[in-house]
Design a protein around this motif. Structure first.
Motif, PDB file in Angstrom:
ATOM      1  N   ARG A 164       0.832  -1.202   0.000  1.00 63.05           N
ATOM      2  CA  ARG A 164       0.000   0.000   0.000  1.00 63.05           C
ATOM      3  C   ARG A 164       0.870   1.256   0.000  1.00 63.05           C
ATOM      4  O   ARG A 164       0.630   2.214  -0.736  1.00 63.05           O
ATOM      5  N   ARG A 165       1.912   1.223   0.821  1.00 59.00           N
ATOM      6  CA  ARG A 165       2.794   2.396   0.902  1.00 59.00           C
ATOM      7  C   ARG A 165       3.572   2.594  -0.405  1.00 59.00           C
ATOM      8  O   ARG A 165       3.800   3.723  -0.845  1.00 59.00           O
ATOM      9  N   ALA A 166       3.924   1.485  -1.022  1.00 58.70           N
ATOM     10  CA  ALA A 166       4.608   1.593  -2.317  1.00 58.70           C
ATOM     11  C   ALA A 166       3.667   2.182  -3.357  1.00 58.70           C
ATOM     12  O   ALA A 166       4.058   3.025  -4.183  1.00 58.70           O
ATOM     13  N   GLN A 167       2.411   1.771  -3.337  1.00 55.11           N
ATOM     14  CA  GLN A 167       1.426   2.304  -4.273  1.00 55.11           C
ATOM     15  C   GLN A 167       1.188   3.791  -4.014  1.00 55.11           C
ATOM     16  O   GLN A 167       1.111   4.588  -4.952  1.00 55.11           O
ATOM     17  N   GLU A 168       1.078   4.155  -2.716  1.00 56.25           N
ATOM     18  CA  GLU A 168       0.881   5.561  -2.376  1.00 56.25           C
ATOM     19  C   GLU A 168       2.109   6.377  -2.801  1.00 56.25           C
ATOM     20  O   GLU A 168       1.988   7.523  -3.254  1.00 56.25           O
ATOM     21  N   GLY A 169       3.282   5.775  -2.656  1.00 64.14           N
ATOM     22  CA  GLY A 169       4.515   6.469  -3.094  1.00 64.14           C
ATOM     23  C   GLY A 169       4.492   6.705  -4.586  1.00 64.14           C
ATOM     24  O   GLY A 169       4.896   7.780  -5.070  1.00 64.14           O
ATOM     25  N   GLN A 170       3.994   5.723  -5.349  1.00 63.80           N
ATOM     26  CA  GLN A 170       3.891   5.891  -6.793  1.00 63.80           C
ATOM     27  C   GLN A 170       2.901   6.995  -7.137  1.00 63.80           C
ATOM     28  O   GLN A 170       3.116   7.767  -8.070  1.00 63.80           O
ATOM     29  N   GLN A 171       1.796   7.065  -6.356  1.00 62.96           N
ATOM     30  CA  GLN A 171       0.813   8.120  -6.587  1.00 62.96           C
ATOM     31  C   GLN A 171       1.422   9.491  -6.285  1.00 62.96           C
ATOM     32  O   GLN A 171       1.172  10.469  -6.996  1.00 62.96           O
ATOM     33  N   LEU A 172       2.228   9.573  -5.202  1.00 64.21           N
ATOM     34  CA  LEU A 172       2.837  10.849  -4.829  1.00 64.21           C
ATOM     35  C   LEU A 172       3.916  11.262  -5.840  1.00 64.21           C
ATOM     36  O   LEU A 172       4.151  12.452  -6.065  1.00 64.21           O
ATOM     37  N   VAL A 173       4.576  10.289  -6.474  1.00 66.19           N
ATOM     38  CA  VAL A 173       5.582  10.606  -7.490  1.00 66.19           C
ATOM     39  C   VAL A 173       4.898  11.266  -8.691  1.00 66.19           C
ATOM     40  O   VAL A 173       5.440  12.166  -9.339  1.00 66.19           O
ATOM     41  N   GLN A 174       3.706  10.892  -8.979  1.00 63.72           N
ATOM     42  CA  GLN A 174       2.991  11.421 -10.133  1.00 63.72           C
ATOM     43  C   GLN A 174       2.192  12.672  -9.777  1.00 63.72           C
ATOM     44  O   GLN A 174       1.304  13.071 -10.512  1.00 63.72           O
ATOM     45  N   ILE A 175       2.541  13.304  -8.663  1.00 64.29           N
ATOM     46  CA  ILE A 175       1.828  14.507  -8.224  1.00 64.29           C
ATOM     47  C   ILE A 175       2.017  15.662  -9.201  1.00 64.29           C
ATOM     48  O   ILE A 175       1.146  16.523  -9.345  1.00 64.29           O
ATOM     49  N   GLU A 176       3.160  15.673  -9.875  1.00 57.40           N
ATOM     50  CA  GLU A 176       3.410  16.768 -10.790  1.00 57.40           C
ATOM     51  C   GLU A 176       2.563  16.662 -12.036  1.00 57.40           C
ATOM     52  O   GLU A 176       2.451  17.602 -12.808  1.00 57.40           O
ATOM     53  N   GLY A 194      -0.406  16.611 -12.090  1.00 57.97           N
ATOM     54  CA  GLY A 194      -1.617  17.360 -11.822  1.00 57.97           C
ATOM     55  C   GLY A 194      -2.761  16.483 -11.407  1.00 57.97           C
ATOM     56  O   GLY A 194      -3.841  16.560 -11.933  1.00 57.97           O
ATOM     57  N   GLY A 195      -2.666  15.774 -10.577  1.00 58.82           N
ATOM     58  CA  GLY A 195      -3.785  15.009 -10.065  1.00 58.82           C
ATOM     59  C   GLY A 195      -3.963  15.299  -8.591  1.00 58.82           C
ATOM     60  O   GLY A 195      -3.147  15.930  -7.955  1.00 58.82           O
ATOM     61  N   GLY A 196      -5.006  14.945  -8.114  1.00 64.82           N
ATOM     62  CA  GLY A 196      -5.229  15.120  -6.695  1.00 64.82           C
ATOM     63  C   GLY A 196      -4.793  13.874  -5.965  1.00 64.82           C
ATOM     64  O   GLY A 196      -5.603  13.180  -5.353  1.00 64.82           O
ATOM     65  N   ALA A 197      -3.517  13.586  -6.031  1.00 68.02           N
ATOM     66  CA  ALA A 197      -3.007  12.354  -5.447  1.00 68.02           C
ATOM     67  C   ALA A 197      -3.163  12.356  -3.945  1.00 68.02           C
ATOM     68  O   ALA A 197      -3.550  11.344  -3.342  1.00 68.02           O
ATOM     69  N   ILE A 198      -2.921  13.489  -3.306  1.00 75.94           N
ATOM     70  CA  ILE A 198      -3.022  13.550  -1.848  1.00 75.94           C
ATOM     71  C   ILE A 198      -4.477  13.387  -1.435  1.00 75.94           C
ATOM     72  O   ILE A 198      -4.794  12.686  -0.475  1.00 75.94           O
ATOM     73  N   ALA A 199      -5.365  13.967  -2.156  1.00 77.35           N
ATOM     74  CA  ALA A 199      -6.783  13.849  -1.844  1.00 77.35           C
ATOM     75  C   ALA A 199      -7.259  12.413  -2.037  1.00 77.35           C
ATOM     76  O   ALA A 199      -8.050  11.880  -1.247  1.00 77.35           O
TER      77      ALA A 199
END
Length: 184
Positions: A88-100, A102-107
């Motif tokens: 799960r943390r690895a998946q969340e890390g991948q989501q946070l990497v793609q923050i640039e 323009g997605g609402g990854a944190i949300a």
């Protein structure tokens, strides 16, 4: 003339017999009989039947587990949860990497972790008796009977024989006599 006459008169002798009859007594005692029938010798030996029931799996189904099994399952569950947490943390890390991008990854991450999925209500029947492991060893019974011979002791008793001999005694009832007379 007178001739002398010789006159002879005889008396015969009478012999009498006194007879004492013989007495014979015979008695036959009964035979002495001793009969005995010893009891037969009875020997019995048996082995008990053995029924073995293993209810470990059924008890585990109703959550009655041994401490060793419970700790092994908890260790396995902990390892599984650890691996799921790392994934799960690895998946969340991948989501946070793609923050640039323009997605609402944190949300999205907050939404996933903030509202867990609703629990499903299920019914589970526990205590499946087909999981009972059973083994049976039949017992045995051995019976040995040794008959004993009958004891027959027969003692033949001799007859009792009493014999009093008879007796014959001669008695002169009348003695013989001769009378000789001369008659003139």
């Amino acid at each position: 003339m007178n001739i002398p006459k010789l006159q002879i008169q005889t008396t015969r002798g009478i012999l009498g017999l006194q007879i004492d009859k013989p007495v014979q007594e015979i008695e036959q005692p009964r035979a002495t009989l001793i009969q005995e029938q010893p009891a037969a010798i009875l020997e019995m030996s048996s082995t008990r039947p053995q029924l073995s029931l293993d209810t470990t799996e059924v008890r585990a189904d109703i959550d009655l587990k041994s401490p060793l099994r419970r700790s092994a399952e908890n260790a396995q569950y902990g390892m599984q949860q650890l691996m799921e947490g790392i994934a799960r943390r690895a998946q969340e890390g991948q989501q946070l990497v793609q923050i640039e991008n323009g997605g609402g990854a944190i949300a999205d991450i907050a939404k996933q972790n903030g509202t867990p999925p609703p629990k499903q209500m299920t019914f589970k029947f526990v205590g499946d008796r087909t999981k009972i492991q059973m083994s049976f060893q039949p017992g045995s019974l051995n019976i040995n009977v040794t008959p004993q011979k009958a004891v027959n002791n027969v003692q033949i008793n001799k007859p009792i024989h009493n014999y009093t001999q008879g007796k014959v005694t001669g008695i002169m009832e009348q003695y013989p006599s001769i009378q000789i007379d001369w008659k003139l």
